[in-house]
Design a protein around this motif. Sequence first.
Motif, PDB file in Angstrom:
ATOM      1  N   UNK A 111       0.799  -1.220   0.000  1.00 29.30           N
ATOM      2  CA  UNK A 111       0.000   0.000   0.000  1.00 29.30           C
ATOM      3  C   UNK A 111       0.831   1.268   0.000  1.00 29.30           C
ATOM      4  N   UNK A 112       2.147   1.153  -0.164  1.00 29.83           N
ATOM      5  CA  UNK A 112       3.040   2.307   0.004  1.00 29.83           C
ATOM      6  C   UNK A 112       2.768   3.419  -0.999  1.00 29.83           C
ATOM      7  N   UNK A 113       2.532   3.080  -2.268  1.00 36.22           N
ATOM      8  CA  UNK A 113       2.306   4.126  -3.261  1.00 36.22           C
ATOM      9  C   UNK A 113       1.025   4.892  -2.950  1.00 36.22           C
ATOM     10  N   UNK A 114       0.018   4.199  -2.479  1.00 32.28           N
ATOM     11  CA  UNK A 114      -1.252   4.861  -2.159  1.00 32.28           C
ATOM     12  C   UNK A 114      -1.088   5.855  -1.014  1.00 32.28           C
ATOM     13  N   UNK A 118       3.060   8.483  -5.737  1.00 33.09           N
ATOM     14  CA  UNK A 118       3.862   7.873  -6.793  1.00 33.09           C
ATOM     15  C   UNK A 118       5.012   8.795  -7.212  1.00 33.09           C
ATOM     16  N   UNK A 119       6.100   8.153  -7.665  1.00 33.61           N
ATOM     17  CA  UNK A 119       7.254   8.862  -8.236  1.00 33.61           C
ATOM     18  C   UNK A 119       7.743   9.985  -7.315  1.00 33.61           C
ATOM     19  N   UNK A 120       7.823   9.683  -6.029  1.00 30.92           N
ATOM     20  CA  UNK A 120       8.153  10.717  -5.039  1.00 30.92           C
ATOM     21  C   UNK A 120       9.599  10.662  -4.562  1.00 30.92           C
ATOM     22  N   UNK A 149      11.200   8.197  -8.354  1.00 37.19           N
ATOM     23  CA  UNK A 149      11.226   9.173  -9.433  1.00 37.19           C
ATOM     24  C   UNK A 149      12.017   8.590 -10.608  1.00 37.19           C
ATOM     25  N   UNK A 150      11.808   9.095 -11.819  1.00 37.92           N
ATOM     26  CA  UNK A 150      12.702   8.702 -12.914  1.00 37.92           C
ATOM     27  C   UNK A 150      14.161   8.996 -12.528  1.00 37.92           C
TER      28      UNK A 150
END
Length: 277
Positions: A111-114, A118-120, A149-150
Amino acid sequence: MSSDYLDINRRNWNERATLHVDADGYRVRRFADDPEFLSDVVRFDRPRLGDISGLDAVHLQCHIGTDTVSLARLGARMTGLDFSPTSLAEARKVAALAGADVEFVESDVYGAVDVLGAARFDLVYTGIGAICWMPDIRRWAQTVAGLLKPGGRLFIREGHPMLWAINEMREGDLLSVEFPYFETPEPLVWDEAATYVDTGGKTLTNTTTHSWNHGLGEIITALFDAGLTLTALVEHDTVPWNALPGKLHLDPEFDEWRLTDRPARLPLTYTLQATRS
Protein backbone atom coordinates in the motif's frame (compact mmCIF):
# COMPACT_ATOMS: atom_id res chain seq x y z
CA MET A 1 -4.17 -13.99 -1.33
CA SER A 2 -5.79 -13.60 2.08
CA SER A 3 -4.48 -10.80 4.27
CA ASP A 4 -4.37 -13.13 7.27
CA TYR A 5 -0.58 -13.22 7.01
CA LEU A 6 -0.48 -9.48 7.63
CA ASP A 7 -2.51 -9.73 10.83
CA ILE A 8 -0.49 -12.72 12.06
CA ASN A 9 2.85 -11.08 11.33
CA ARG A 10 1.77 -7.69 12.65
CA ARG A 11 0.94 -9.14 16.06
CA ASN A 12 4.38 -10.74 16.17
CA TRP A 13 6.20 -7.57 15.12
CA ASN A 14 4.26 -5.39 17.54
CA GLU A 15 5.69 -7.56 20.30
CA ARG A 16 9.17 -7.64 18.82
CA ALA A 17 9.28 -3.85 18.77
CA THR A 18 8.88 -3.56 22.53
CA LEU A 19 11.63 -6.15 23.06
CA HIS A 20 14.01 -4.83 20.43
CA VAL A 21 14.05 -1.24 21.64
CA ASP A 22 15.72 -2.40 24.87
CA ALA A 23 17.97 -5.02 23.26
CA ASP A 24 21.73 -4.50 23.16
CA GLY A 25 21.78 -5.42 19.47
CA TYR A 26 19.90 -2.26 18.51
CA ARG A 27 21.85 0.06 20.84
CA VAL A 28 19.09 2.66 20.85
CA ARG A 29 20.68 4.80 23.58
CA ARG A 30 23.77 5.34 21.42
CA PHE A 31 21.71 7.57 19.14
CA ALA A 32 21.21 9.99 22.02
CA ASP A 33 24.73 9.68 23.42
CA ASP A 34 26.68 9.97 20.15
CA PRO A 35 25.52 12.35 17.40
CA GLU A 36 27.75 10.49 14.91
CA PHE A 37 26.44 7.02 15.72
CA LEU A 38 25.08 4.88 12.88
CA SER A 39 23.45 1.47 13.02
CA ASP A 40 25.71 -1.47 12.20
CA VAL A 41 23.69 -2.20 9.07
CA VAL A 42 23.98 1.31 7.64
CA ARG A 43 27.65 1.53 8.56
CA PHE A 44 28.25 -1.63 6.50
CA ASP A 45 26.15 -0.22 3.64
CA ARG A 46 27.79 3.20 3.60
CA PRO A 47 30.59 2.53 1.05
CA ARG A 48 28.03 1.26 -1.49
CA LEU A 49 25.35 3.86 -0.66
CA GLY A 50 27.59 6.76 -1.61
CA ASP A 51 26.52 10.33 -0.95
CA ILE A 52 22.81 10.44 -0.14
CA SER A 53 22.72 13.97 1.27
CA GLY A 54 19.72 15.94 0.04
CA LEU A 55 17.91 12.90 -1.37
CA ASP A 56 14.23 12.19 -0.72
CA ALA A 57 14.37 8.61 0.57
CA VAL A 58 11.97 6.04 1.97
CA HIS A 59 12.90 3.08 4.14
CA LEU A 60 10.42 0.27 3.58
CA GLN A 61 9.73 -2.00 6.58
CA CYS A 62 11.64 0.37 8.86
CA HIS A 63 10.78 -1.44 12.15
CA ILE A 64 11.98 0.70 15.11
CA GLY A 65 13.79 3.14 12.86
CA THR A 66 17.45 2.70 13.77
CA ASP A 67 18.50 2.33 10.13
CA THR A 68 16.08 5.08 9.07
CA VAL A 69 17.58 7.52 11.56
CA SER A 70 21.07 6.50 10.48
CA LEU A 71 20.25 7.33 6.87
CA ALA A 72 18.88 10.69 8.02
CA ARG A 73 22.21 11.31 9.75
CA LEU A 74 23.88 10.80 6.36
CA GLY A 75 21.83 13.70 5.01
CA ALA A 76 18.80 12.11 3.35
CA ARG A 77 15.29 13.46 3.92
CA MET A 78 13.85 10.25 5.34
CA THR A 79 10.43 8.67 5.47
CA GLY A 80 10.03 5.36 7.29
CA LEU A 81 7.17 3.00 6.47
CA ASP A 82 6.05 -0.01 8.50
CA PHE A 83 2.86 -1.99 9.09
CA SER A 84 3.39 -2.26 12.86
CA PRO A 85 2.01 0.68 14.88
CA THR A 86 4.09 -0.35 17.89
CA SER A 87 7.26 -0.36 15.79
CA LEU A 88 6.44 3.13 14.52
CA ALA A 89 5.78 4.44 18.03
CA GLU A 90 9.22 3.21 19.07
CA ALA A 91 10.77 4.57 15.86
CA ARG A 92 9.46 8.04 16.65
CA LYS A 93 11.09 7.80 20.09
CA VAL A 94 14.40 6.76 18.52
CA ALA A 95 14.23 9.70 16.12
CA ALA A 96 13.51 12.06 19.00
CA LEU A 97 16.49 10.70 20.94
CA ALA A 98 18.68 11.23 17.90
CA GLY A 99 17.31 14.66 17.10
CA ALA A 100 16.42 13.42 13.62
CA ASP A 101 13.59 14.82 11.51
CA VAL A 102 11.98 11.66 10.10
CA GLU A 103 8.40 11.10 8.96
CA PHE A 104 7.00 7.69 9.92
CA VAL A 105 3.96 6.32 8.10
CA GLU A 106 1.88 3.22 8.85
CA SER A 107 1.16 0.91 5.92
CA ASP A 108 2.00 -2.49 4.54
CA VAL A 109 4.49 -2.35 1.68
CA TYR A 110 1.97 -3.08 -1.05
CA GLY A 111 0.00 0.00 0.00
CA ALA A 112 3.04 2.31 0.00
CA VAL A 113 2.31 4.13 -3.26
CA ASP A 114 -1.25 4.86 -2.16
CA VAL A 115 -0.20 6.38 1.18
CA LEU A 116 3.06 8.06 0.13
CA GLY A 117 2.45 9.04 -3.48
CA ALA A 118 3.86 7.87 -6.79
CA ALA A 119 7.25 8.86 -8.24
CA ARG A 120 8.15 10.72 -5.04
CA PHE A 121 11.55 9.35 -3.98
CA ASP A 122 15.15 9.48 -5.16
CA LEU A 123 16.02 6.43 -3.05
CA VAL A 124 14.09 3.39 -1.86
CA TYR A 125 16.03 1.60 0.86
CA THR A 126 15.26 -1.88 2.17
CA GLY A 127 17.36 -3.59 4.82
CA ILE A 128 18.10 -6.99 6.24
CA GLY A 129 15.24 -9.45 6.86
CA ALA A 130 12.51 -7.52 5.05
CA ILE A 131 11.38 -9.04 1.77
CA CYS A 132 10.95 -12.51 3.30
CA TRP A 133 7.64 -11.15 4.66
CA MET A 134 6.41 -10.41 1.12
CA PRO A 135 4.35 -13.20 -0.49
CA ASP A 136 4.72 -11.83 -4.04
CA ILE A 137 8.11 -10.46 -5.09
CA ARG A 138 6.69 -9.15 -8.39
CA ARG A 139 4.20 -6.96 -6.58
CA TRP A 140 7.00 -5.74 -4.30
CA ALA A 141 9.12 -4.74 -7.30
CA GLN A 142 6.18 -2.90 -8.85
CA THR A 143 5.73 -1.00 -5.58
CA VAL A 144 9.40 -0.01 -5.55
CA ALA A 145 9.17 1.19 -9.16
CA GLY A 146 6.01 3.13 -8.33
CA LEU A 147 7.70 4.99 -5.47
CA LEU A 148 10.81 6.02 -7.41
CA LYS A 149 11.23 9.17 -9.43
CA PRO A 150 12.70 8.70 -12.91
CA GLY A 151 16.41 8.14 -12.30
CA GLY A 152 15.73 7.09 -8.71
CA ARG A 153 17.54 4.17 -7.11
CA LEU A 154 16.67 1.06 -5.15
CA PHE A 155 19.20 -0.05 -2.53
CA ILE A 156 18.65 -3.36 -0.81
CA ARG A 157 20.89 -5.46 1.38
CA GLU A 158 19.24 -8.71 2.36
CA GLY A 159 19.75 -12.16 3.70
CA HIS A 160 20.75 -14.35 0.78
CA PRO A 161 18.03 -16.77 -0.39
CA MET A 162 20.52 -19.61 0.08
CA LEU A 163 20.87 -18.63 3.75
CA TRP A 164 17.08 -18.68 4.19
CA ALA A 165 17.02 -22.19 2.68
CA ILE A 166 19.41 -23.59 5.31
CA ASN A 167 18.07 -25.29 8.45
CA GLU A 168 19.86 -23.38 11.19
CA MET A 169 18.99 -26.00 13.81
CA ARG A 170 21.16 -28.75 12.31
CA GLU A 171 24.19 -29.42 14.48
CA GLY A 172 27.76 -29.77 13.22
CA ASP A 173 29.44 -28.10 10.25
CA LEU A 174 27.18 -29.52 7.56
CA LEU A 175 24.86 -27.02 5.88
CA SER A 176 21.49 -28.66 5.32
CA VAL A 177 19.29 -27.17 2.59
CA GLU A 178 15.78 -28.01 3.78
CA PHE A 179 13.59 -25.00 2.98
CA PRO A 180 12.47 -23.58 -0.37
CA TYR A 181 14.91 -21.42 -2.29
CA PHE A 182 12.21 -20.24 -4.69
CA GLU A 183 8.99 -18.37 -3.93
CA THR A 184 6.13 -20.74 -3.15
CA PRO A 185 2.36 -20.07 -3.10
CA GLU A 186 2.05 -21.12 0.53
CA PRO A 187 4.13 -19.55 3.30
CA LEU A 188 6.60 -21.13 5.62
CA VAL A 189 4.84 -21.08 9.00
CA TRP A 190 7.07 -20.64 12.04
CA ASP A 191 6.30 -20.90 15.73
CA GLU A 192 9.17 -19.30 17.68
CA ALA A 193 9.10 -17.58 21.06
CA ALA A 194 12.59 -16.09 20.62
CA THR A 195 13.69 -13.29 18.32
CA TYR A 196 16.98 -12.68 16.50
CA VAL A 197 18.64 -10.45 19.14
CA ASP A 198 19.33 -11.06 22.81
CA THR A 199 16.31 -9.83 24.76
CA GLY A 200 17.51 -10.83 28.22
CA GLY A 201 15.33 -13.92 28.37
CA LYS A 202 12.12 -12.12 27.44
CA THR A 203 10.05 -14.03 24.89
CA LEU A 204 7.12 -13.51 22.56
CA THR A 205 3.54 -14.61 23.17
CA ASN A 206 2.45 -14.09 19.54
CA THR A 207 4.91 -16.64 18.25
CA THR A 208 3.54 -17.50 14.80
CA THR A 209 4.85 -15.89 11.60
CA HIS A 210 4.38 -16.48 7.88
CA SER A 211 7.30 -15.91 5.50
CA TRP A 212 8.44 -16.61 1.93
CA ASN A 213 11.80 -17.04 0.27
CA HIS A 214 12.57 -15.47 -3.12
CA GLY A 215 15.36 -16.70 -5.36
CA LEU A 216 17.90 -14.18 -6.57
CA GLY A 217 16.80 -14.69 -10.16
CA GLU A 218 13.17 -14.13 -9.18
CA ILE A 219 14.07 -10.85 -7.48
CA ILE A 220 16.13 -9.55 -10.41
CA THR A 221 13.54 -10.61 -12.99
CA ALA A 222 10.77 -8.92 -10.99
CA LEU A 223 12.78 -5.69 -10.97
CA PHE A 224 13.45 -5.94 -14.72
CA ASP A 225 9.76 -6.52 -15.39
CA ALA A 226 8.88 -3.48 -13.25
CA GLY A 227 11.08 -1.29 -15.45
CA LEU A 228 14.21 -1.06 -13.29
CA THR A 229 17.79 -1.51 -14.50
CA LEU A 230 20.21 -3.50 -12.37
CA THR A 231 23.32 -1.45 -11.61
CA ALA A 232 25.09 -3.47 -8.90
CA LEU A 233 24.96 -6.89 -7.27
CA VAL A 234 27.44 -7.99 -4.61
CA GLU A 235 27.22 -11.19 -2.57
CA HIS A 236 28.74 -11.18 0.92
CA ASP A 237 30.03 -13.95 3.17
CA THR A 238 28.96 -12.06 6.32
CA VAL A 239 25.63 -11.37 8.02
CA PRO A 240 24.74 -8.88 10.80
CA TRP A 241 23.32 -11.45 13.23
CA ASN A 242 24.21 -14.97 14.34
CA ALA A 243 22.06 -16.58 11.67
CA LEU A 244 23.45 -20.11 12.02
CA PRO A 245 24.20 -20.65 15.73
CA GLY A 246 27.28 -22.79 16.33
CA LYS A 247 28.48 -22.38 12.73
CA LEU A 248 29.46 -18.70 12.65
CA HIS A 249 32.02 -16.52 14.36
CA LEU A 250 32.03 -12.74 14.82
CA ASP A 251 34.51 -11.03 12.52
CA PRO A 252 35.73 -7.92 14.38
CA GLU A 253 36.79 -6.18 11.16
CA PHE A 254 33.20 -5.93 9.93
CA ASP A 255 31.37 -6.56 13.23
CA GLU A 256 29.44 -9.23 11.32
CA TRP A 257 29.16 -13.01 11.45
CA ARG A 258 30.95 -15.38 9.05
CA LEU A 259 31.06 -19.17 8.66
CA THR A 260 33.83 -20.61 10.81
CA ASP A 261 34.41 -23.65 8.60
CA ARG A 262 35.04 -22.99 4.90
CA PRO A 263 33.25 -19.64 4.63
CA ALA A 264 33.38 -19.70 0.83
CA ARG A 265 30.66 -22.38 0.86
CA LEU A 266 27.73 -20.05 1.39
CA PRO A 267 26.73 -16.47 0.53
CA LEU A 268 25.03 -15.03 3.60
CA THR A 269 23.82 -11.65 2.34
CA TYR A 270 23.80 -9.60 -0.84
CA THR A 271 23.59 -5.95 -1.86
CA LEU A 272 21.55 -5.09 -4.94
CA GLN A 273 21.05 -1.71 -6.58
CA ALA A 274 18.77 -0.80 -9.47
CA THR A 275 17.52 2.41 -11.06
CA ARG A 276 14.26 3.50 -12.66
CA SER A 277 14.51 4.89 -16.21
